[in-house]
Design a protein around this motif. Structure first.
Motif, PDB file in Angstrom:
ATOM      1  N   ALA A 194      30.087  40.570  40.775  1.00 49.09           N
ATOM      2  CA  ALA A 194      31.118  40.220  40.811  1.00 49.09           C
ATOM      3  C   ALA A 194      31.966  39.231  41.382  1.00 49.09           C
ATOM      4  O   ALA A 194      32.625  38.511  40.772  1.00 49.09           O
ATOM      5  CB  ALA A 194      32.154  42.162  40.416  1.00 49.09           C
ATOM      6  N   LEU A 195      30.744  38.977  42.547  1.00 52.64           N
ATOM      7  CA  LEU A 195      31.699  38.202  43.070  1.00 52.64           C
ATOM      8  C   LEU A 195      31.624  36.793  43.313  1.00 52.64           C
ATOM      9  O   LEU A 195      32.274  36.241  42.940  1.00 52.64           O
ATOM     10  CB  LEU A 195      30.323  38.366  44.765  1.00 52.64           C
ATOM     11  N   ARG A 196      30.430  36.834  41.856  1.00 54.31           N
ATOM     12  CA  ARG A 196      30.055  35.276  41.488  1.00 54.31           C
ATOM     13  C   ARG A 196      30.434  34.899  40.722  1.00 54.31           C
ATOM     14  O   ARG A 196      31.242  33.603  40.034  1.00 54.31           O
ATOM     15  CB  ARG A 196      28.492  34.872  41.557  1.00 54.31           C
ATOM     16  N   ALA A 197      31.316  36.019  39.868  1.00 55.74           N
ATOM     17  CA  ALA A 197      32.242  35.742  38.567  1.00 55.74           C
ATOM     18  C   ALA A 197      33.355  35.146  39.297  1.00 55.74           C
ATOM     19  O   ALA A 197      33.745  34.490  38.801  1.00 55.74           O
ATOM     20  CB  ALA A 197      32.461  36.929  38.182  1.00 55.74           C
ATOM     21  N   GLU A 202      38.152  32.757  38.020  1.00 51.81           N
ATOM     22  CA  GLU A 202      38.835  33.967  38.543  1.00 51.81           C
ATOM     23  C   GLU A 202      39.471  33.948  37.787  1.00 51.81           C
ATOM     24  O   GLU A 202      39.271  35.840  37.120  1.00 51.81           O
ATOM     25  CB  GLU A 202      39.761  34.336  39.820  1.00 51.81           C
ATOM     26  N   VAL A 203      40.186  33.992  36.793  1.00 53.87           N
ATOM     27  CA  VAL A 203      40.827  34.106  35.121  1.00 53.87           C
ATOM     28  C   VAL A 203      39.679  34.802  34.446  1.00 53.87           C
ATOM     29  O   VAL A 203      40.145  35.731  33.756  1.00 53.87           O
ATOM     30  CB  VAL A 203      41.424  32.714  34.693  1.00 53.87           C
ATOM     31  N   LEU A 208      37.003  39.862  32.181  1.00 54.83           N
ATOM     32  CA  LEU A 208      36.292  40.178  32.013  1.00 54.83           C
ATOM     33  C   LEU A 208      36.546  42.194  33.164  1.00 54.83           C
ATOM     34  O   LEU A 208      34.641  42.602  32.401  1.00 54.83           O
ATOM     35  CB  LEU A 208      35.172  39.705  32.324  1.00 54.83           C
ATOM     36  N   GLY A 209      37.858  42.973  33.303  1.00 54.14           N
ATOM     37  CA  GLY A 209      37.203  43.599  34.303  1.00 54.14           C
ATOM     38  C   GLY A 209      37.344  43.391  35.374  1.00 54.14           C
ATOM     39  O   GLY A 209      36.994  45.095  36.060  1.00 54.14           O
ATOM     40  N   VAL A 210      36.917  42.586  36.431  1.00 59.60           N
ATOM     41  CA  VAL A 210      36.842  42.509  37.355  1.00 59.60           C
ATOM     42  C   VAL A 210      38.151  42.957  38.408  1.00 59.60           C
ATOM     43  O   VAL A 210      38.652  41.708  37.951  1.00 59.60           O
ATOM     44  CB  VAL A 210      36.227  41.245  37.868  1.00 59.60           C
ATOM     45  N   ASN A 211      37.697  43.180  38.939  1.00 58.00           N
ATOM     46  CA  ASN A 211      38.785  43.711  40.437  1.00 58.00           C
ATOM     47  C   ASN A 211      38.954  42.860  41.396  1.00 58.00           C
ATOM     48  O   ASN A 211      38.272  43.182  42.089  1.00 58.00           O
ATOM     49  CB  ASN A 211      39.637  45.075  40.604  1.00 58.00           C
TER      50      ASN A 211
END
Length: 356
Positions: A194-197, A202-203, A208-211
């Motif tokens: 998630a951090l790499r995404a 960020e968009v 993709l649903g990452v908070n």
């Protein structure tokens, strides 16, 4: 499948590096047991490596720049110093309280700060560092102000006070190895992905649903805890601290360590801390010989130039450059192997045809 294979390969390499570090951690001090200067240098490298590892997670995986990391370093140092010297708390409990306090401060600061992006985010963390530095100077009842904080007791383990450098070396590097192992597991987990995404886009991560806000805050708090523990260890090692250790310049130096080591992996913080400390000691020995009239500012000038050079010519740092070199070498070796195999097959066919 290819991604999973790459993750397994990276995981295996990470475990191998960690095993090598453990072996060095156990055996190396006995080779230099009589050299207190070298042991103290290794202790400082370990302390800085803890801070840099937390910053590597924040910058390399979440893509967030912090110019106030020395403030959390100071929170841990002053909390541990005050609670042990004035309140009589055990050092381990004081260190834990300092880490929790640093995480809470990071949470409070991170909520408004992470609404900003890019250079505005860096300036906001810089402002936070200035505020904390001023607090360390002015709150004399707690910090001792510019006179410093004296009389910090050493850490005790199982009733034994750690008084020698070799004892403290093992303690500090135990924390470093634990911090690297924990960071390595985070990077390989769902949180790491998630951090790499978030770092990539960020968009896209949000779609993709990452908070995004939650993960940013969590990694900011974790990096603050790394810095706080390092500050506590440093305070109990030197037994004296003052606000100059936790100002803006130390924050910039921590940033330089991360840039030197690179953010391509969790080992970048350790590599950057080692290079920074070794170069600093080399400068102290060489500059007075080459320039006898030089002041203490030469170190700031040197590392400032080094930061610019690294950002221009080696933006991924030393670890990133090594990884790229190894990847290029494997690609070249693989292509040569493939070419050789193809040539041998053609020769075999031609020989077979000739006999036919």
């Amino acid at each position: 499948m290819a991604l999973e294979r790459d993750e397994r390969i990276k995981g295996g390499r990470g475990r191998l590096v960690l095993l090598v570090l453990v072996a060095a951690w156990l055996g190396f001090p006995w080779l230099v047991a009589g050299n207190n200067y070298l042991l103290s240098t290794l202790i400082i490298i370990g302390v800085y490596a803890l801070v840099s590892t937390g910053m590597t997670l924040l910058m390399g995986y979440a893509g967030q720049i912090s110019l106030g990391q020395a403030a959390f370093y100071g929170v841990g140092a002053y909390t541990s110093a005050y609670l042990t010297a004035h309140a009589g708390w055990p050092p381990w409990l004081a260190m834990a309280v300092g880490a929790v306090l640093a995480a809470l401060v990071a949470f409070v600061v991170g909520i408004p700060v992470f609404r900003l992006r890019e250079h505005y985010l860096a300036l906001a963390t810089l402002g936070f560092g200035v505020i904390m530095f001023t607090l360390f100077k002015e709150w004399e009842a707690i910090t001792g102000g510019l006179n410093g904080f004296f009389g910090i007791p050493p850490i005790s383990v199982l009733g034994m006070s750690l008084q020698t450098d070799i004892q403290f070396y093992y303690l500090v590097w135990l924390f470093v190895l634990a911090g690297l192992w924990f960071a390595h597991n985070i990077v390989r987990s769902r949180v790491g992905r998630a951090l790499r995404a978030i770092h990539g886009s960020e968009v896209a991560a949000s779609s993709l649903g990452v908070n995004i806000t939650k993960y940013k805050l969590q990694i900011f708090m974790l990096s603050a805890m790394y810095a706080s523990v390092a500050g506590s260890l440093y305070a109990h090692y030197v037994t004296f601290i003052n606000p100059d250790l936790f100002g803006i310049v130390p924050s910039i130096y921590f940033l330089i360590m991360v840039v030197i080591g690179g953010t391509a992996g969790v080992w970048g913080g350790l590599v950057g801390a080692a290079v920074y400390v070794c170069l600093g000691e080399w400068l102290k020995a060489v500059v007075p010989i080459l320039m006898p009239d030089a002041g203490g500012e030469f170190e700031i000038v040197f590392f400032g130039l080094l930061l610019i050079i690294m950002l221009i010519y080696m933006p991924s740092g030393l670890t990133g450059a090594v990884q790229k070199g190894m990847k290029r070498f494997r690609t070249t070796a693989g292509s040569q192997t493939g070419t050789t195999a193809t040539t041998e097959r053609h020769e075999a066919r031609s020989i077979g045809g000739g006999h036919g």
